[in-house]
Design an enzyme around this catalytic site. Structure first.
Site, PDB file in Angstrom:
ATOM      1  N   SER A 123     -11.657  93.494 121.611  1.00 11.19           N
ATOM      2  CA  SER A 123     -10.299  92.960 121.519  1.00 11.19           C
ATOM      3  C   SER A 123     -10.261  91.594 122.197  1.00 11.19           C
ATOM      4  O   SER A 123     -11.049  90.724 121.858  1.00 11.19           O
ATOM      5  CB  SER A 123      -9.301  93.967 122.103  1.00 11.19           C
ATOM      6  OG  SER A 123      -7.998  93.739 121.621  1.00 11.19           O
ATOM      7  N   HIS A 130      -8.136 101.599 117.161  1.00  8.52           N
ATOM      8  CA  HIS A 130      -8.431 100.332 117.838  1.00  8.52           C
ATOM      9  C   HIS A 130      -9.473 100.489 118.940  1.00  8.52           C
ATOM     10  O   HIS A 130     -10.125  99.515 119.322  1.00  8.52           O
ATOM     11  CB  HIS A 130      -7.134  99.753 118.419  1.00  8.52           C
ATOM     12  CG  HIS A 130      -7.295  98.391 118.999  1.00  8.52           C
ATOM     13  ND1 HIS A 130      -7.646  97.289 118.241  1.00  8.52           N
ATOM     14  CD2 HIS A 130      -7.175  97.940 120.274  1.00  8.52           C
ATOM     15  CE1 HIS A 130      -7.723  96.219 119.011  1.00  8.52           C
ATOM     16  NE2 HIS A 130      -7.446  96.589 120.244  1.00  8.52           N
TER      17      HIS A 130
END
Length: 274
Positions: free
Chosen positions: A101, A243
């Site tokens: 991320s 995610h």
């Protein structure tokens, strides 16, 4: 010689807890955590044949009192200088720079700084769940998908965003005292991530792009823009999950890192964790 505060030797910490002797690593992984997280995010990656180090951003854990970095590039340059000065630098163990991320953007800058400023070329740059700067994508893992830039000052919006991403325990999200510690750090990280709009000078290394099969925050096309950050072969892997899929696929991830870093660093997935 102790590690600088910007690096945390997660493998050494694990040995202190278990009493296990140090073993010669087949692979070294320098890991950059996502927004709001600390170096300890990567403890799941520790294995007796892999040397795992986490980049510690200011404002958390051992750096709780340190002021926020002025830019994402500054985070990367600080970590690169620490890594280049570490006693293990240049010891022949293949070095992977991995980021998830927001940490993917830090990792790209870190790998570039290692090569172009310090003469230390990584064996692999591995980037997970992050759109490349300038990608034509309405959302990436650090600021979209239900979170607008003008909502960064809203605690409620940040909590809603974290809950949607997954990966943060509900016990944390429901605890005002814990949120009072975490949200300012998260907010500062998100501002750095959203302000970062450049690709670094490319590294002469392979590139591995990683994402979860059900990650709605970033698409494969948006990640493809990272290809310009490395001059070597480009590999793409997808793991089942959203995610934050990496911890559930630890051994598969390590095998992919080793395979993409080069044939000289095989890490068999059957080695038990410590």
């Amino acid at each position: 010689m102790s590690e600088p505060r910007s690096l945390v030797d997660l493998s050494a910490q694990a040995r202190l807890r278990t009493g296990a002797p140090a073993a010669a690593p087949r692979l070294r992984v320098l890991c950059c955590p996502p927004s709001g997280a600390a170096a300890g995010y990567w403890r799941f990656l520790v294995r007796e044949d892999v040397h795992v180090l986490g980049v510690q951003y200011p404002g958390r854990e051992s750096r709780f009192r340190d002021p926020a970095a002025p830019s994402l590039t500054a985070l990367a340059e600080e970590a690169a200088a620490a890594a280049a000065a570490a006693p293990w630098a240049g010891d022949g163990v293949p070095l992977v720079v991995l980021g998830h991320s927001m940490g993917a953007a830090v990792a790209a800058e870190l790998a570039s700084a290692l090569q172009h400023r310090h003469g230390l070329r990584p064996a692999l740059l591995a980037l997970s769940a992050k759109a490349a700067p300038g990608a034509d994508e309405p959302a990436d893992g650090d600021g979209p998908a239900g979170l607008r830039a003008d909502e960064l000052d809203s605690d409620e919006a940040l909590v809603r965003w974290l809950r949607g991403l997954g990966g943060t325990p509900e016990a944390v999200l429901a605890n005002p005292e814990l949120l009072a510690l975490q949200l300012p750090v998260l907010r500062a990280d998100l501002r750095l991530s959203l302000a970062h709009d450049r690709l670094p000078a490319p590294v002469a290394a392979p590139l591995l792009l990683l994402r979860g099969t059900r990650d709605a925050t970033v698409g494969a096309a948006a990640m493809a823009g990272w290809r310009a950050a490395a001059g070597g072969p480009v590999h793409v892997r997808e793991y089942e999950g959203g995610h934050h899929p990496l911890a559930e696929h630890r051994d598969e991830l390590l095998a992919d890192l080793a395979a993409c870093a080069g044939p000289s660093s095989p890490v068999p997935p059957s080695v038990p964790s410590r």
